[in-house]
Motif scaffolding. Sequence first.
Motif, PDB file in Angstrom:
ATOM      1  N   ARG A 179       0.820  -1.214   0.000  1.00  0.00           N
ATOM      2  CA  ARG A 179       0.000   0.000   0.000  1.00  0.00           C
ATOM      3  C   ARG A 179       0.853   1.264   0.000  1.00  0.00           C
ATOM      4  NH1 ARG A 179      -2.994  -3.651   2.680  1.00  0.00           N
ATOM      5  NH2 ARG A 179      -2.466  -3.101   4.835  1.00  0.00           N
ATOM      6  N   VAL A 180       1.965   1.277   0.739  1.00  0.00           N
ATOM      7  CA  VAL A 180       2.790   2.486   0.713  1.00  0.00           C
ATOM      8  C   VAL A 180       3.547   2.612  -0.604  1.00  0.00           C
ATOM      9  CG1 VAL A 180       2.960   2.645   3.215  1.00  0.00           C
ATOM     10  CG2 VAL A 180       4.752   1.451   1.952  1.00  0.00           C
ATOM     11  N   LEU A 181       3.884   1.496  -1.222  1.00  0.00           N
ATOM     12  CA  LEU A 181       4.479   1.573  -2.556  1.00  0.00           C
ATOM     13  C   LEU A 181       3.513   2.215  -3.541  1.00  0.00           C
ATOM     14  CD1 LEU A 181       6.293  -1.877  -2.860  1.00  0.00           C
ATOM     15  CD2 LEU A 181       7.387   0.369  -3.113  1.00  0.00           C
ATOM     16  N   ARG A 182       2.246   1.774  -3.514  1.00  0.00           N
ATOM     17  CA  ARG A 182       1.262   2.347  -4.430  1.00  0.00           C
ATOM     18  C   ARG A 182       1.044   3.830  -4.135  1.00  0.00           C
ATOM     19  NH1 ARG A 182      -1.527  -2.814  -3.890  1.00  0.00           N
ATOM     20  NH2 ARG A 182      -2.794  -1.935  -2.192  1.00  0.00           N
ATOM     21  N   ASP A 191       6.412  -5.274 -11.211  1.00  0.00           N
ATOM     22  CA  ASP A 191       6.823  -6.682 -11.235  1.00  0.00           C
ATOM     23  C   ASP A 191       8.269  -6.865 -10.773  1.00  0.00           C
ATOM     24  OD1 ASP A 191       8.051  -5.423 -13.336  1.00  0.00           O
ATOM     25  OD2 ASP A 191       7.590  -6.968 -14.828  1.00  0.00           O
ATOM     26  N   ALA A 192       8.824  -5.852 -10.108  1.00  0.00           N
ATOM     27  CA  ALA A 192      10.243  -5.919  -9.756  1.00  0.00           C
ATOM     28  C   ALA A 192      10.519  -6.977  -8.697  1.00  0.00           C
ATOM     29  CB  ALA A 192      10.721  -4.548  -9.267  1.00  0.00           C
ATOM     30  N   ALA A 193       9.622  -7.110  -7.727  1.00  0.00           N
ATOM     31  CA  ALA A 193       9.869  -8.025  -6.606  1.00  0.00           C
ATOM     32  C   ALA A 193       8.627  -8.029  -5.731  1.00  0.00           C
ATOM     33  CB  ALA A 193      11.075  -7.555  -5.788  1.00  0.00           C
ATOM     34  N   ALA A 194       8.651  -8.849  -4.697  1.00  0.00           N
ATOM     35  CA  ALA A 194       7.628  -8.802  -3.669  1.00  0.00           C
ATOM     36  C   ALA A 194       7.658  -7.420  -2.998  1.00  0.00           C
ATOM     37  CB  ALA A 194       7.871  -9.900  -2.643  1.00  0.00           C
ATOM     38  N   PRO A 195       6.577  -7.020  -2.331  1.00  0.00           N
ATOM     39  CA  PRO A 195       6.492  -5.639  -1.831  1.00  0.00           C
ATOM     40  C   PRO A 195       7.626  -5.202  -0.914  1.00  0.00           C
ATOM     41  CG  PRO A 195       4.320  -6.637  -1.828  1.00  0.00           C
ATOM     42  CD  PRO A 195       5.286  -7.730  -2.181  1.00  0.00           C
ATOM     43  N   TRP A 196       8.034  -6.043   0.036  1.00  0.00           N
ATOM     44  CA  TRP A 196       9.081  -5.597   0.957  1.00  0.00           C
ATOM     45  C   TRP A 196      10.425  -5.419   0.257  1.00  0.00           C
ATOM     46  CZ3 TRP A 196      10.801  -2.735   4.414  1.00  0.00           C
ATOM     47  CH2 TRP A 196      11.881  -3.032   5.257  1.00  0.00           C
ATOM     48  N   LEU A 199      10.242  -2.241  -1.725  1.00  0.00           N
ATOM     49  CA  LEU A 199      10.341  -1.023  -0.925  1.00  0.00           C
ATOM     50  C   LEU A 199      11.791  -0.753  -0.524  1.00  0.00           C
ATOM     51  CD1 LEU A 199       8.882   1.314   0.459  1.00  0.00           C
ATOM     52  CD2 LEU A 199       8.472  -0.193   2.416  1.00  0.00           C
ATOM     53  N   LEU A 200      12.533  -1.794  -0.183  1.00  0.00           N
ATOM     54  CA  LEU A 200      13.954  -1.609   0.123  1.00  0.00           C
ATOM     55  C   LEU A 200      14.707  -1.093  -1.102  1.00  0.00           C
ATOM     56  CD1 LEU A 200      14.713  -4.761   2.311  1.00  0.00           C
ATOM     57  CD2 LEU A 200      14.537  -2.380   3.081  1.00  0.00           C
ATOM     58  N   TRP A 201      14.357  -1.597  -2.278  1.00  0.00           N
ATOM     59  CA  TRP A 201      14.995  -1.095  -3.489  1.00  0.00           C
ATOM     60  C   TRP A 201      14.631   0.365  -3.727  1.00  0.00           C
ATOM     61  CZ3 TRP A 201      12.800   0.665  -8.144  1.00  0.00           C
ATOM     62  CH2 TRP A 201      13.728   0.950  -9.147  1.00  0.00           C
ATOM     63  N   ALA A 202      13.357   0.702  -3.557  1.00  0.00           N
ATOM     64  CA  ALA A 202      12.885   2.063  -3.818  1.00  0.00           C
ATOM     65  C   ALA A 202      13.524   3.080  -2.894  1.00  0.00           C
ATOM     66  CB  ALA A 202      11.367   2.121  -3.687  1.00  0.00           C
ATOM     67  N   THR A 203      13.990   2.646  -1.740  1.00  0.00           N
ATOM     68  CA  THR A 203      14.618   3.548  -0.765  1.00  0.00           C
ATOM     69  C   THR A 203      16.139   3.387  -0.719  1.00  0.00           C
ATOM     70  OG1 THR A 203      14.099   1.926   0.966  1.00  0.00           O
ATOM     71  CG2 THR A 203      12.568   3.757   0.674  1.00  0.00           C
ATOM     72  N   GLY A 204      16.703   2.806  -1.757  1.00  0.00           N
ATOM     73  CA  GLY A 204      18.150   2.766  -1.911  1.00  0.00           C
ATOM     74  C   GLY A 204      18.885   1.802  -1.010  1.00  0.00           C
ATOM     75  N   ARG A 205      18.173   0.777  -0.499  1.00  0.00           N
ATOM     76  CA  ARG A 205      18.819  -0.155   0.429  1.00  0.00           C
ATOM     77  C   ARG A 205      19.358  -1.405  -0.244  1.00  0.00           C
ATOM     78  NH1 ARG A 205      16.938   4.289   3.108  1.00  0.00           N
ATOM     79  NH2 ARG A 205      17.468   4.170   5.318  1.00  0.00           N
ATOM     80  N   THR A 206      18.897  -1.748  -1.426  1.00  0.00           N
ATOM     81  CA  THR A 206      19.299  -3.009  -2.026  1.00  0.00           C
ATOM     82  C   THR A 206      19.138  -2.932  -3.537  1.00  0.00           C
ATOM     83  OG1 THR A 206      18.997  -5.419  -1.880  1.00  0.00           O
ATOM     84  CG2 THR A 206      16.995  -4.078  -1.947  1.00  0.00           C
ATOM     85  N   ALA A 207      19.739  -3.900  -4.222  1.00  0.00           N
ATOM     86  CA  ALA A 207      19.524  -4.077  -5.664  1.00  0.00           C
ATOM     87  C   ALA A 207      18.495  -5.176  -5.868  1.00  0.00           C
ATOM     88  CB  ALA A 207      20.838  -4.442  -6.346  1.00  0.00           C
ATOM     89  N   LEU A 208      17.877  -5.173  -7.035  1.00  0.00           N
ATOM     90  CA  LEU A 208      16.972  -6.241  -7.459  1.00  0.00           C
ATOM     91  C   LEU A 208      17.442  -6.757  -8.812  1.00  0.00           C
ATOM     92  CD1 LEU A 208      13.500  -4.655  -6.638  1.00  0.00           C
ATOM     93  CD2 LEU A 208      14.686  -6.436  -5.338  1.00  0.00           C
ATOM     94  N   PRO A 209      17.087  -7.978  -9.181  1.00  0.00           N
ATOM     95  CA  PRO A 209      17.472  -8.484 -10.507  1.00  0.00           C
ATOM     96  C   PRO A 209      17.040  -7.521 -11.611  1.00  0.00           C
ATOM     97  CG  PRO A 209      16.572 -10.249  -9.164  1.00  0.00           C
ATOM     98  CD  PRO A 209      16.350  -8.980  -8.392  1.00  0.00           C
TER      99      PRO A 209
END
Length: 233
Positions: A179-182, A191-196, A199-209
């Motif tokens: 919900r906070v992502l939306r 389709d980047a990843a599961a929500p959590w 969210l970590l990717w969106a806030t600069g904490r991790t990379a995703l494939p």
Amino acid sequence: MPQQPAAVPGEADPDRPGPVTADDLGLAVRLAVAALVRAPVSAWAARAGSLEWDCWETVEHLSDDLFAYAVQLGPARPPMDGEVPFVWRSLRPGGPANAVHADRAAGTAGLLQVLEACGALLVAMVRTTPPQVRAHHVFGAADPEGFAAMGIVETLVHTHDLAQGLGLDWDPPAGICARVLRRLFPDVPGDAAAPWPALLWATGRTALPGHPRLTDWRWYAAPAPERPRLPQR
């Protein structure tokens, strides 16, 4: 070991429709406190994940975020050109500039009580402020739902930072993350990843494939009809 607070039925469902709510925010803060209370006293001087602050300072910063969002909604005419003018100051060079500082003589129990209290202030303001109210945020003038969503992101992501420093597990409910992502991150690939992890990717904490770790990121605080349509990242 303290038990985790019971989740609201359906809370972990990432597809549950509806806005971000004060209940979502209250649950996020309760879950964070329940996780952090398990940390040994000796761990709190550790650095919080990738931040430059130690774990004590990071909880103060999180508390200050929740307090600052609450007071933005407080005046009869909320400010639209800046923040309510409390004095924010650091207690050491490089430390977080806060209006809220916990009394160290009260120990970590007192520190977490400060976090709970600041979270409760924001929950109360979100519950009682009419939805048409807007107040300034640097990422766009927000309504009460927007401030709830911002408080949740601060809580979930900084608890992730703290969990790294304190050696704790932290896996917040997918429904709240979705919900906070939306609400705040309309440019995050759906389709980047599961929500959590998303969210970590969106806030600069991790990379995703296929999506490198972000070095520059933001959210969009204004309600969707009041902001430009954005391309997907």
